[in-house]
Every structure is written in structure tokens, then in C-alpha cells.
Design a protein around this motif. Sequence first.
Motif, short mmCIF file in Angstrom:
data_model
loop_
_atom_site.label_atom_id
_atom_site.label_comp_id
_atom_site.label_asym_id
_atom_site.label_seq_id
_atom_site.Cartn_x
_atom_site.Cartn_y
_atom_site.Cartn_z
N UNK A 106 0.83 -1.20 0.00
CA UNK A 106 0.00 0.00 0.00
C UNK A 106 0.87 1.26 0.00
N UNK A 107 1.94 1.25 0.78
CA UNK A 107 2.83 2.39 0.81
C UNK A 107 3.57 2.57 -0.51
N UNK A 108 3.95 1.46 -1.13
CA UNK A 108 4.61 1.56 -2.42
C UNK A 108 3.71 2.21 -3.45
N UNK A 109 2.42 1.93 -3.39
CA UNK A 109 1.47 2.58 -4.31
C UNK A 109 1.46 4.09 -4.08
N UNK A 110 1.51 4.49 -2.81
CA UNK A 110 1.53 5.92 -2.51
C UNK A 110 2.80 6.58 -3.05
N UNK A 111 3.93 5.90 -2.86
CA UNK A 111 5.18 6.46 -3.38
C UNK A 111 5.17 6.50 -4.90
N UNK A 112 4.60 5.49 -5.52
CA UNK A 112 4.49 5.45 -6.98
C UNK A 112 3.67 6.63 -7.50
N UNK A 113 2.50 6.84 -6.91
CA UNK A 113 1.62 7.93 -7.35
C UNK A 113 2.31 9.28 -7.13
N UNK A 114 2.97 9.44 -5.99
CA UNK A 114 3.66 10.70 -5.70
C UNK A 114 4.79 10.95 -6.69
N UNK A 115 5.56 9.90 -6.98
CA UNK A 115 6.67 10.04 -7.92
C UNK A 115 6.19 10.49 -9.29
N UNK A 116 5.23 9.77 -9.83
CA UNK A 116 4.75 10.05 -11.18
C UNK A 116 4.08 11.42 -11.25
N UNK A 117 3.29 11.74 -10.23
CA UNK A 117 2.59 13.03 -10.22
C UNK A 117 3.58 14.19 -10.18
N UNK A 118 4.54 14.13 -9.26
CA UNK A 118 5.51 15.21 -9.13
C UNK A 118 6.40 15.31 -10.36
N UNK A 119 6.80 14.16 -10.92
CA UNK A 119 7.64 14.21 -12.12
C UNK A 119 6.87 14.83 -13.28
N UNK A 120 5.59 14.50 -13.39
CA UNK A 120 4.76 15.11 -14.43
C UNK A 120 4.65 16.61 -14.24
N UNK A 121 4.45 17.06 -12.99
CA UNK A 121 4.38 18.49 -12.71
C UNK A 121 5.70 19.18 -13.03
N UNK A 122 6.81 18.50 -12.74
CA UNK A 122 8.12 19.09 -13.04
C UNK A 122 8.29 19.31 -14.54
N UNK A 123 7.86 18.33 -15.33
CA UNK A 123 7.94 18.47 -16.79
C UNK A 123 7.08 19.63 -17.27
N UNK A 124 5.85 19.70 -16.76
CA UNK A 124 4.94 20.77 -17.18
C UNK A 124 5.49 22.14 -16.77
N UNK A 125 5.99 22.23 -15.53
CA UNK A 125 6.53 23.50 -15.04
C UNK A 125 7.75 23.93 -15.84
N UNK A 126 8.54 22.95 -16.30
CA UNK A 126 9.75 23.27 -17.05
C UNK A 126 9.46 23.68 -18.48
N UNK A 127 8.37 23.16 -19.05
CA UNK A 127 8.16 23.33 -20.48
C UNK A 127 7.03 24.27 -20.86
N UNK A 128 5.93 24.25 -20.14
CA UNK A 128 4.79 25.10 -20.51
C UNK A 128 5.16 26.57 -20.34
#
Length: 323
Positions: free
Chosen positions: A239-261
Motif C-alpha cells: 500500500x505504501x509503495x502505491x503511494x510512493x508510486x503515485x507521488x513520484x509520477x505526479x511530481x515528475x509530471x508536474x516538473x515536466x509541465x513546469x519546465x516546459x509550458x
Amino acid sequence: MTSDNRTPEAQGQVSDAVKGNWVDHLAPAWARPYLRLSRADRPIGTWLLLIPCWWGLTLAMLQDGQYRWFDLWIFFACALGAWLMRGAGCTWNDITDREFDARVERTRSRPIPSGQVSAKQAAVWMALQALLAFAILLTFNRNAILLGILSLLPVAVYPFAKRFTWWPQVFLGIAFNWGALLAWTAHSGTLAPPALILYAAGIAWTLFYDTIYAHQDTEDDALIGVKSTARLFGEDTPRWLKRFFVTTVTLLGFAVIAAMVGFNESPLALLVAIFGVVAMGWHMIWQMRLLELDNPGRLLMLFRANRDTGLIPLLFFAAALFL
């Protein structure tokens, strides 16, 4: 008295080293203990330290659209620096943990507890690696140099974290993902919000893979009183790994958007970079599906698979540079 039937090349090898690694079979005998201290026989840690550096560099390049020859040096300097600082950090870890390592099945074969080198010899080796890494750091701009010096603080603290907190993996994440900040700054000259978001994503990723890794030692850690997220979560780890997975992907996606948009004018480049984040997420899901908490071999395999986890978005970020 028992006899040692191993080949001369294999004598002294560490139990969780990659089988057939070059250190055990090709390196000069006198150098093997020092290379083992640096984990040269276990390259996955270097990859996990290096990949956030390359994430930071490629996202900084995607943001400003400027590709200079010096960026090629940053790329290779990060690789050299990651190898050296991972080696120095692991040597420091082995010096501070030598008594613990002697009491844990998986780590008692490491160079210091097994008597291949002394703590003083290890300290000299650590200093040499750190000085070489510092020489590389001096080729960067002033802000990157300051960040590199500041990184020594979490590196120094990490080995002691498992003595006072159930979350030592957070301290590992702080240290292991510092390169995302440094490489971004080496390219851009200053930090920016996307780099900080990327850094947070890397910390969440470290919590994911190092919790998997720590499950190999839960029984020994309980006996000697060492804390970890693996012991804290226990059977609730998936269950905790799922939380870390979601956090990782979400934040990495936001980083890409913040860097490029608003900076990068290519919608296709943004789409490709985001697809890389999604592909990384699928790889993490694959790991969770194969997870067996009571299977050390499977745990080690999944931990090592995170090299590919991190390289997947990197390849897409690199491809986006040309769109």
C-alpha cells in the motif's frame, strides 16, 4: 579450520555483488577491497545517483532550449562525479556501520567487517574519492559549486538516520537526488521551481525502491535495532509503495509541465516528455505486481530494475530535445 574452495578471483567477494562482476575477476588483487568499498561490484547505486542528475540537466535544457557544448561536459562530469561520490558515500557508510555490518548476514562480507581493509585505510580512500569529485565540481559555475559542497551534509548524516528515525529512506532520497538540483544549476546558473519539484519526485522514487531493498534485511535489522521503512510498514508495504508510486509520477509530471509550458514552444516535445513519465509509472506498476516481501532474490532483482525505471523518462526527455 574450514577450507576456502573459491577461486582466488572470487575470494573476498561481497555476498550481494553482481555475479561475474569485473572487480572480482579483472581488477588487481590489491585494488579489489577498495573497489568493493566503492560498490564498483554493484553498479546499481551509481545509476540511481546519476539518473536524477541527467533528469535535471535534460529538463533544464528543455526549458531554455539552449544546447551548449558545455552541456556535454556536464553530462559526463555527472557520470564521473556520481561514481566518485557514490563510492565516497558508501565508504563513509561502511566506516560508520562496520559494527552493524558484522552482525547482518548480507553485509558481514563487506571489506571492513571481513577484515580486507581497516577503517583508517577506508577513510583515506574516502577522502581521495571526495577530492577527485571536488575537482570535477570546480569546473561548474559558482552556484553549482555551492550546491555540491552543501550536498556533503545529507551524505554525512544518512548513515546515522537508521539509528534515530523509522524513515532513513527519506535521508537517502535527500542525498541521492541532490544531483537533480546541481545539474539543473550547472546548466542554468540558478535554481528554479521545476528543479525543486523534480527533486521531490526523486525523493519519492527513492522511498519506493529503497523500501523494497530494505525488506531484505528486516529480520537482522530487528535483532540489532536498526530502523527502516520496511520494518515500519511490514505487510502493509504494498500500500505504501502505491503511494510512493503515485507521488513520484505526479511530481515528475508536474516538473515536466513546469519546465516546459510557457518556455518550450513544441507541443509534441511536451507530449513526448509526459509519455516518458507515464511509461516510468507502468514500470513501477510492473515492479509492484512482482513484489514478494519474503523472497530476497526477487527483492534484489526489483531494486536493481529501478535503473531502467529511471532511464525510461530520461530517454523520452532526451528525445523531446530534438522536437
